[in-house]
Write a protein that holds these residues in place. Structure first.
Motif, short mmCIF file in Angstrom:
data_model
loop_
_atom_site.label_atom_id
_atom_site.label_comp_id
_atom_site.label_asym_id
_atom_site.label_seq_id
_atom_site.Cartn_x
_atom_site.Cartn_y
_atom_site.Cartn_z
N ASP A 1 24.25 -1.93 -7.93
CA ASP A 1 23.32 -2.65 -8.65
C ASP A 1 23.72 -3.08 -10.15
OD1 ASP A 1 23.52 0.03 -9.20
OD2 ASP A 1 21.40 0.29 -9.94
N ARG A 2 24.92 -2.53 -10.47
CA ARG A 2 25.36 -3.07 -11.78
C ARG A 2 26.86 -3.92 -11.62
NH1 ARG A 2 24.83 2.56 -15.41
NH2 ARG A 2 22.73 2.88 -14.79
N TRP A 3 27.37 -4.28 -10.18
CA TRP A 3 28.54 -5.05 -10.05
C TRP A 3 28.56 -6.23 -10.84
CZ3 TRP A 3 32.81 -3.52 -7.99
CH2 TRP A 3 33.89 -4.40 -7.75
N SER A 4 27.42 -7.02 -10.94
CA SER A 4 27.26 -8.29 -11.51
C SER A 4 26.52 -8.45 -12.83
CB SER A 4 26.33 -9.41 -10.69
OG SER A 4 27.09 -9.19 -9.37
N LYS B 1 0.81 -1.01 -0.14
CA LYS B 1 0.08 0.01 0.09
C LYS B 1 0.73 1.35 0.00
CE LYS B 1 -0.87 0.55 5.07
NZ LYS B 1 -1.52 0.52 6.12
N PHE B 2 2.15 1.01 0.32
CA PHE B 2 3.05 2.15 0.23
C PHE B 2 3.54 2.37 -1.26
CE2 PHE B 2 3.06 0.82 4.72
CZ PHE B 2 2.85 2.25 5.34
N LEU B 3 3.33 1.55 -2.25
CA LEU B 3 3.69 2.10 -3.43
C LEU B 3 3.13 3.19 -4.09
CD1 LEU B 3 3.46 -1.63 -5.06
CD2 LEU B 3 5.54 -0.15 -4.74
N PRO B 4 3.90 4.28 -4.51
CA PRO B 4 3.38 5.44 -4.80
C PRO B 4 3.03 5.17 -6.31
CG PRO B 4 5.76 5.44 -4.71
CD PRO B 4 5.36 4.43 -4.33
N PRO B 5 2.29 6.42 -6.84
CA PRO B 5 1.88 6.33 -8.22
C PRO B 5 3.21 6.04 -9.23
CG PRO B 5 0.77 8.12 -7.28
CD PRO B 5 1.73 7.47 -6.31
N PHE B 6 3.08 5.59 -10.28
CA PHE B 6 4.49 5.35 -11.03
C PHE B 6 5.02 6.55 -11.86
CE2 PHE B 6 6.97 4.07 -14.82
CZ PHE B 6 7.65 2.86 -14.25
N ALA C 1 13.97 -3.18 -14.64
CA ALA C 1 14.37 -3.25 -16.10
C ALA C 1 15.16 -4.57 -16.52
CB ALA C 1 15.34 -1.97 -16.51
N ASN C 2 16.01 -4.93 -15.67
CA ASN C 2 16.60 -6.35 -15.94
C ASN C 2 15.48 -7.44 -15.92
OD1 ASN C 2 19.06 -5.20 -15.85
ND2 ASN C 2 19.45 -5.49 -13.61
N ALA C 3 14.61 -7.42 -15.18
CA ALA C 3 13.57 -8.74 -14.99
C ALA C 3 12.89 -8.49 -16.45
CB ALA C 3 12.62 -8.29 -13.85
N THR C 4 12.34 -7.05 -17.00
CA THR C 4 11.79 -7.03 -17.97
C THR C 4 12.64 -7.52 -19.30
OG1 THR C 4 10.46 -5.22 -17.03
CG2 THR C 4 10.41 -5.65 -19.63
N GLY D 1 16.02 12.48 0.43
CA GLY D 1 15.54 12.25 -0.99
C GLY D 1 16.53 11.47 -1.53
N ALA D 2 18.05 11.93 -1.08
CA ALA D 2 19.11 11.24 -1.75
C ALA D 2 18.98 9.67 -1.38
CB ALA D 2 20.34 11.90 -1.14
N VAL D 3 18.72 9.54 0.08
CA VAL D 3 18.72 8.03 0.40
C VAL D 3 17.44 7.23 -0.47
CG1 VAL D 3 18.14 6.70 2.56
CG2 VAL D 3 19.64 8.64 2.91
N TYR D 4 16.36 8.09 -0.45
CA TYR D 4 15.34 7.42 -1.24
C TYR D 4 15.60 7.25 -2.54
CZ TYR D 4 10.37 6.63 -2.80
OH TYR D 4 9.07 6.23 -3.07
N HIS D 5 16.24 8.19 -3.14
CA HIS D 5 16.51 7.94 -4.46
C HIS D 5 17.49 6.73 -4.81
CE1 HIS D 5 18.47 8.79 -8.49
NE2 HIS D 5 17.52 9.36 -8.76
N ALA D 6 18.65 6.71 -4.05
CA ALA D 6 19.43 5.44 -4.31
C ALA D 6 18.77 4.06 -4.24
CB ALA D 6 20.40 5.61 -3.06
N ARG D 7 17.70 4.06 -3.16
CA ARG D 7 16.97 2.71 -3.14
C ARG D 7 15.99 2.46 -4.23
NH1 ARG D 7 14.85 1.33 2.81
NH2 ARG D 7 14.48 -0.46 1.51
N ILE D 8 15.37 3.78 -4.89
CA ILE D 8 14.47 3.41 -6.04
C ILE D 8 15.30 3.19 -7.17
CG2 ILE D 8 12.52 4.61 -4.90
CD1 ILE D 8 12.91 6.80 -6.85
N THR D 9 16.44 3.77 -7.27
CA THR D 9 17.39 3.65 -8.68
C THR D 9 17.47 2.16 -8.58
OG1 THR D 9 18.07 5.80 -8.38
CG2 THR D 9 19.37 4.09 -9.79
N ALA D 10 17.88 1.41 -7.65
CA ALA D 10 18.28 0.01 -7.68
C ALA D 10 17.04 -0.79 -7.76
CB ALA D 10 18.61 -0.32 -6.25
N ALA D 11 15.84 -0.30 -7.43
CA ALA D 11 14.46 -1.00 -7.85
C ALA D 11 14.10 -0.83 -9.38
CB ALA D 11 13.38 -0.40 -6.99
N PHE D 12 14.36 0.36 -9.73
CA PHE D 12 13.86 0.50 -11.29
C PHE D 12 15.09 -0.50 -12.18
CE2 PHE D 12 11.45 4.08 -10.33
CZ PHE D 12 10.83 4.39 -11.52
N ALA D 13 16.40 -0.34 -11.79
CA ALA D 13 17.47 -1.25 -12.40
C ALA D 13 16.78 -2.89 -12.34
CB ALA D 13 18.85 -1.11 -11.79
#
Length: 318
Positions: A284-287, A5-10, A83-86, A68-80
């Motif tokens: 998130d790109r190491w591997s 329920k904490f997922l914000p609008p995309f 993208a990888n899963a897709t 914002g910087a802490v949140y951004h680092a986490r969602i950037t990894a989630a976006f990556a």
């Protein structure tokens, strides 16, 4: 508790990720191919949804607050990961482009002559190399991999950045074989204070090396500042003074006789290791396939060309 329920609008989330990654609302709008006012509206909507201020607008449109910087680092990894899963779902191979930044001396003196070996081993990977004195901004997606020379005592590692030590080379003075040292023979490190020393952007390297020899370093050291290690090496080869080098920077010139390693007439200088070459990449790109293949090739190439010192054996297992 169902945390979904904490997922914000995309759309607001995507806009915020682009603003933080590209360091600006207008750059994010160009990347997303929308008007910059829409991006601003989306970010404000995300701030309203979370109740947290994410951009520090007093410092510029792309500057993140601490939260914002802490949140951004986490969602950037989630976006990556999304993208990888897709890409895996659609059977799209991992990107073949590898963007590498590198300290200029290592790039020109050691890496460039060996890159053909990497291309032959991994012909499907397109390598983009940028020699640079400054490290890339990984959060802004400037590079995939960075190679730096890190002096001992430098600040601790960055969060969400993985790093391995590649080598800790000994540092030693080099000179043109025909260069006349003023005042006669060289008997010890103090005699070097009479010679024209060649510095990079400052005299820190020479100060550290002289201190390792037990020399009380004066407040001012003689010599010209040339900013880059490879330029200092070129100047030494041309007979303009004494430079500090290591096997990665001067091995070819030593083998060819264009430079010689400077040693006192009666006793060798003390071994001096002042820092290390290190490879860095985002967690998130190491591997990812290109990063992993380049990292493994580079470490193997260094092991083959530059056998580690006894106290380095077994270091840097990733």
């Amino acid at each position: 508790m169902d945390r979904r329920k904490f997922l914000p609008p995309f759309a607001p989330l995507r806009a915020f990720e682009a603003v933080g990654r590209l360091r600006g609302v207008r750059k994010a709008a160009e990347a997303l191919m929308v008007d910059h006012a829409i991006v601003s509206r989306h970010v404000r909507a995300l701030e309203a949804w979370t109740g947290i201020t994410l951009l520090d607008r007093s410092r510029g449109a792309g500057m993140l607050t601490e939260q914002g910087a802490v949140y951004h680092a986490r969602i950037t990894a989630a976006f990556a990961e999304i993208a990888n899963a897709t890409a895996d779902l659609m059977h799209v191979p991992d990107t073949r482009l590898l963007r590498l930044w590198c300290v200029p001396g290592f790039a020109s003196r050691w890496l460039m002559p060996r890159l053909d070996r990497f291309h032959k081993r991994h012909p499907g990977i397109e390598l983009e190399v940028r020699p640079s004195d400054r490290p890339p901004d990984f959060a802004a997606d400037e590079a995939d991999v960075d190679i730096r020379y890190i002096r001992d005592g430098s600040p601790a590692r960055q969060e969400r950045i993985r790093r391995i030590e590649l080598a800790r080379p000994a540092v030693y003075p080099v000179i043109n074989p025909s260069f006349p040292l003023g005042g006669g023979r060289l008997f010890g490190p103090l005699d070097l204070l009479r010679a024209p020393l060649l510095h990079e952007e400052g005299d820190d390297e020479w100060r550290a090396w002289l201190a390792a020899q037990g020399v009380t370093v004066p407040s001012q050291l003689p010599g010209v500042r040339l900013w880059h290690a490879h330029v200092c090496i070129d100047a030494a080869r041309q007979g303009q003074g004494v430079a500090l080098g290591n096997d990665f920077l001067v091995a070819a010139e030593l083998d060819a006789g264009a430079l010689r390693r400077l040693e006192p007439a009666e006793a060798a200088f003390r071994p001096a290791i002042l820092g290390s070459y290190a490879l860095m990449a985002r967690e998130d790109r190491w591997s990812s396939d290109p990063v992993a293949k380049f990292r493994r090739w580079l470490r193997a190439a260094i092991r083959n060309d530059m056998p580690p010192a006894p106290d380095e054996a077994g270091a840097d297992i990733d």
